[in-house]
Design a protein around this motif. Structure first.
Motif, PDB file in Angstrom:
ATOM      1  N   ALA A   1       0.894  -1.183   0.124  1.00  0.00           N
ATOM      2  CA  ALA A   1       0.020  -0.170   0.039  1.00  0.00           C
ATOM      3  C   ALA A   1       0.749   1.310  -0.063  1.00  0.00           C
ATOM      4  CB  ALA A   1      -0.972   0.093   1.200  1.00  0.00           C
ATOM      5  N   PRO A   2       1.657   1.490   0.636  1.00  0.00           N
ATOM      6  CA  PRO A   2       2.443   2.696   0.739  1.00  0.00           C
ATOM      7  C   PRO A   2       3.505   2.729  -0.202  1.00  0.00           C
ATOM      8  CG  PRO A   2       3.493   1.297   2.659  1.00  0.00           C
ATOM      9  CD  PRO A   2       2.247   0.656   1.932  1.00  0.00           C
ATOM     10  N   THR A   3       3.837   1.816  -1.269  1.00  0.00           N
ATOM     11  CA  THR A   3       4.572   2.094  -2.124  1.00  0.00           C
ATOM     12  C   THR A   3       3.983   2.683  -3.589  1.00  0.00           C
ATOM     13  OG1 THR A   3       4.162  -0.154  -3.307  1.00  0.00           O
ATOM     14  CG2 THR A   3       5.751  -0.168  -1.651  1.00  0.00           C
ATOM     15  N   PRO A   4       4.731   3.225  -4.463  1.00  0.00           N
ATOM     16  CA  PRO A   4       4.170   3.957  -5.617  1.00  0.00           C
ATOM     17  C   PRO A   4       3.389   3.021  -6.378  1.00  0.00           C
ATOM     18  CG  PRO A   4       6.482   4.407  -5.526  1.00  0.00           C
ATOM     19  CD  PRO A   4       6.228   3.412  -4.372  1.00  0.00           C
TER      20      PRO A   4
ATOM     21  N   GLY B   1       1.468   0.488  -5.183  1.00  0.00           N
ATOM     22  CA  GLY B   1       0.158   0.507  -4.253  1.00  0.00           C
ATOM     23  C   GLY B   1      -0.758   1.735  -4.370  1.00  0.00           C
ATOM     24  N   GLN B   2      -0.020   2.814  -4.557  1.00  0.00           N
ATOM     25  CA  GLN B   2      -0.900   4.006  -4.689  1.00  0.00           C
ATOM     26  C   GLN B   2      -1.547   3.964  -5.849  1.00  0.00           C
ATOM     27  OE1 GLN B   2      -1.380   6.444  -2.327  1.00  0.00           O
ATOM     28  NE2 GLN B   2      -0.427   4.821  -0.953  1.00  0.00           N
ATOM     29  N   GLY B   3      -0.588   3.571  -7.003  1.00  0.00           N
ATOM     30  CA  GLY B   3      -1.286   3.547  -8.449  1.00  0.00           C
ATOM     31  C   GLY B   3      -2.575   2.689  -8.407  1.00  0.00           C
TER      32      GLY B   3
ATOM     33  N   VAL C   1      -4.511   1.977  -5.793  1.00  0.00           N
ATOM     34  CA  VAL C   1      -5.558   2.711  -5.046  1.00  0.00           C
ATOM     35  C   VAL C   1      -6.059   3.815  -6.237  1.00  0.00           C
ATOM     36  CG1 VAL C   1      -5.825   4.433  -3.473  1.00  0.00           C
ATOM     37  CG2 VAL C   1      -4.654   2.296  -2.788  1.00  0.00           C
ATOM     38  N   ASN C   2      -5.266   4.360  -6.759  1.00  0.00           N
ATOM     39  CA  ASN C   2      -5.835   5.487  -7.759  1.00  0.00           C
ATOM     40  C   ASN C   2      -6.686   4.707  -8.894  1.00  0.00           C
ATOM     41  OD1 ASN C   2      -4.676   7.665  -6.524  1.00  0.00           O
ATOM     42  ND2 ASN C   2      -2.934   7.706  -7.554  1.00  0.00           N
TER      43      ASN C   2
END
Length: 69
Positions: free
Chosen positions: A45-48, A50-52, A54-55
């Protein structure tokens, strides 16, 4: 020195656990697999990447919401 990324190790474990037939799994195995997948999600989740994810999921959810109106 050999270093192992825990997220990659968990992803490999999940891959091999999910390859087994569903009928051959006990409830305990299913719970263990779910816990491993949850731990993998927390690590990613906190990695780039993971953020992708989520987006992308957020955009998909908002598109579904708009289509339902």
């Amino acid at each position: 020195m050999l270093t192992i990324n825990v997220a990659v190790l968990l992803a490999v474990i999940v891959f091999f656990r999910l390859r087994r037939r569903t009928q051959a799994r006990s409830r305990n195995e299913e719970r263990t697999t779910a816990a491993i997948i949850l731990a993998l999600g927390v690590l990613i989740a906190p990695t780039p990447a993971g953020q992708g994810v989520v987006n992308i999921l957020g955009q998909l959810a908002s598109g579904v919401t708009r289509a339902g109106r």
